[in-house]
Design an enzyme around this catalytic site. Structure first.
Site, PDB file in Angstrom:
ATOM      1  CG  ASP A  64     -15.641  28.137  86.590  1.00  0.00           C
ATOM      2  OD1 ASP A  64     -14.628  28.858  86.718  1.00  0.00           O
ATOM      3  OD2 ASP A  64     -15.730  27.262  85.737  1.00  0.00           O
TER       4      ASP A  64
ATOM      5  CG  ASP B 244      -1.098  27.741  80.963  1.00  0.00           C
ATOM      6  OD1 ASP B 244      -2.188  27.673  81.554  1.00  0.00           O
ATOM      7  OD2 ASP B 244      -0.624  28.821  80.553  1.00  0.00           O
ATOM      8  N   GLY B 245      -2.873  24.940  82.571  1.00  0.00           N
ATOM      9  CA  GLY B 245      -3.363  24.722  83.926  1.00  0.00           C
ATOM     10  C   GLY B 245      -3.216  25.912  84.848  1.00  0.00           C
TER      11      GLY B 245
ATOM     12  NE  ARG C  39     -17.312  21.584  87.475  1.00  0.00           N
ATOM     13  CZ  ARG C  39     -16.386  21.623  88.423  1.00  0.00           C
ATOM     14  NH1 ARG C  39     -16.291  20.604  89.279  1.00  0.00           N
ATOM     15  NH2 ARG C  39     -15.564  22.636  88.540  1.00  0.00           N
TER      16      ARG C  39
ATOM     17  NE  ARG D  37      -8.763  27.741  84.125  1.00  0.00           N
ATOM     18  CZ  ARG D  37      -8.818  29.016  83.795  1.00  0.00           C
ATOM     19  NH1 ARG D  37      -7.715  29.749  83.768  1.00  0.00           N
ATOM     20  NH2 ARG D  37      -9.966  29.587  83.493  1.00  0.00           N
TER      21      ARG D  37
ATOM     22  CE  LYS E 173     -11.121  29.755  86.613  1.00  0.00           C
ATOM     23  NZ  LYS E 173     -12.367  30.563  86.453  1.00  0.00           N
TER      24      LYS E 173
ATOM     25  CG  ASP F 280     -18.433  22.281  82.177  1.00  0.00           C
ATOM     26  OD1 ASP F 280     -19.232  22.493  81.243  1.00  0.00           O
ATOM     27  OD2 ASP F 280     -17.359  22.885  82.291  1.00  0.00           O
ATOM     28  CG  ASN F 281     -18.967  26.376  84.115  1.00  0.00           C
ATOM     29  OD1 ASN F 281     -18.048  25.795  84.688  1.00  0.00           O
ATOM     30  ND2 ASN F 281     -18.783  27.089  83.017  1.00  0.00           N
TER      31      ASN F 281
END
Length: 471
Positions: free
Chosen positions: A267, A125-126, A186, A93, A113, A257-258
């Site tokens: 994030d 839904d992004g 990442r 997203r 984001k 991934d964070n």
């Protein structure tokens, strides 16, 4: 477009090629209502002179910035999510929109984001809820004030769509956030290349990362360069974990991934600040095992770094990577002393003695359940704040026998410039600026009910007062 003379576009990531990201189109939103413009950081990256219409064009419609990326890129990566490997993720997203140099020469990303669906959205839904956007702004501002190396909430627009979510009342309002960050590469970016067994791409990514973020290692041979990059990432993320602990911050979702290669916090989803020292305190309701609890964050970051090291075996020997990973513990200890002592505004001495003092302090804070932020507010500058602490709402705790060795440790580490800091208006107030969950919910309630942003604006002013006082 009247960008300033200090605007320095440098879209390096797009030069990596199609194996690392996918071109995407931003969503089109029915409304563009500006809720946050970070003018300080806009000025630092040469975008402070944009008009309101230009800001909307760049950060709500995502028209390309001059000399920058021609189209947004959804970055490809994998990751361990709560220690389960997931090869089905990526920018779901958001996208990388531009790269610029700041006034210190750092390469920074402008990324989104809530900007719409991408090839990695799966069933999402992004989009980003407005509450989620508000929480991102608050977290980034508070962490920056507390000295954590953090991404910046650069822009927030409300977008006029109604979203359905399972974890908050729906339908709810929508937003799109632009985040200014020192790299979105990442750990999971490397993991993806290992998963597909692509040493050629791994070497390419390492070369890019060193050139962009650690260029002093460019003179090394390929394997030594890979090891050096890993060592830098280990040290940077050890410092990050330490700074979270001093801030009393719980990220909530420390998946691979964070976490990124510059050791910058980013994030902010289900984050929390601890009200008191509680090692088992969790931020995410779905963290049922407490994997990312407050006291387990250093362990979580260390584990994630080991996964990064495992991926980098494609480019480097195991012995070299293990040697670099061993730097985590000492780097974390040094980082914890630095972060805690900076927040207390006291002077470090012998490392072993300082670490012993910090362990005693943390044990006492856990046992006494004193307010986390209140303690640091009361004893800023060490013994120089004794009179202030005597007037604190927590003063009775400072007269207990168990606090005596802590006070002695503070007395022996007093800062010569403490009185100057304590003369600032912020330290005349009895209560510190804080951002525990009840405060966040209280800020959101009038926005949701009456579109009243006064508490949000007031909190940002108070956070800036804190930042100025402890700078």
């Amino acid at each position: 477009m009247p960008v300033s003379a200090s605007y320095r576009p440098d879209p390096l990531f797009s030069k990596l090629g199609p194996e690392f990201a996918d071109p995407v189109a931003p969503a089109r939103f029915p409304q563009h209502i500006l809720r946050r413009r970070n003018q300080d950081w806009a000025t630092r990256v040469g975008l402070g002179e944009l008009t309101e219409a230009e800001w909307e064009a760049q950060f709500a419609r995502f028209e390309p910035l001059p000399g920058n990326m021609r189209e947004p890129l959804a970055m490809r990566y994998h990751g361990h999510q709560f220690r389960n490997y997931n090869p089905e993720i990526g920018d779901g997203r958001g996208f990388l929109f531009a790269q610029v140099r700041d006034d210190g020469g750092r390469l920074l990303d402008l990324a989104t984001k809530g900007s719409g669906q991408t090839p990695y959205s799966r069933f999402g839904d992004g989009r980003l809820t407005l509450k989620g956007g508000v929480r991102e702004v608050l977290a980034a501002e508070m962490l920056e004030a507390l000295g954590v190396y953090t991404s910046k909430a650069f822009s927030l627009f409300e977008t006029g769509e109604q979203l359905t979510r399972g974890d908050e009342p729906s339908p709810t309002r929508s937003s799109v956030l632009v985040r200014l960050s020192h790299s979105h590469i990442r750990f999971g970016t490397f993991q993806r290349l290992a998963f597909f067994e692509r040493p050629d791409l791994m070497h390419q990514l390492i070369e890019h990362a060193v050139a962009a973020y650690y260029p002093h290692h460019l003179n090394l041979n390929a394997e030594a360069r890979a090891a050096a990059l890993f060592g830098e990432v280990v040290e940077a993320n050890a410092r990050l974990a330490a700074s979270w602990m001093a801030a009393g911050f719980v990220h909530g979702v420390l998946n691979t991934d964070n976490l990124n290669i510059t050791g910058e916090s980013f994030d902010y989803g289900p984050w929390r600040f601890v009200p008191t020292s509680q090692p088992g305190f969790t931020a995410a309701y779905f963290d049922e095992r407490g994997l990312y609890a407050f006291g387990r964050q250093p362990e979580a970051v260390s584990w994630a770094l080991a996964q990064l090291g495992g991926a980098m075996l494609l480019a480097c020997s195991q012995n070299a990577l293990e040697t670099e990973l061993a730097r985590f513990g000492p780097a974390y200890q040094r980082g914890l002393r630095q972060s805690m002592f900076e927040r207390l505004n006291v002077v470090p001495g012998d490392l072993a003695a300082d670490l012993e003092f910090l362990q005693a302090l943390l044990d006492w804070m856990t046992e006494s359940q004193i307010g986390w932020d209140q303690f640091f507010h009361d004893w800023h500058g060490g013994e120089a704040s004794a009179a202030r602490a005597a007037e604190s709402p927590e003063a009775v705790r400072y007269n207990e026998a168990g606090f005596a060795p802590i006070r002695a440790g503070l007395e022996s580490r007093g800062a010569s410039h403490a009185s100057e800091a304590l003369s600032r208006p912020y330290f005349q107030r009895p209560l510190p600026v804080s951002l525990v969950i009840d405060e966040v919910e209280a800020i959101w309630a009038p926005i949701a009910e009456a579109d009243d942003w006064s508490l949000f604006d007031a909190k940002l002013r108070h956070i800036h007062e804190l930042q100025e006082a402890v700078a």
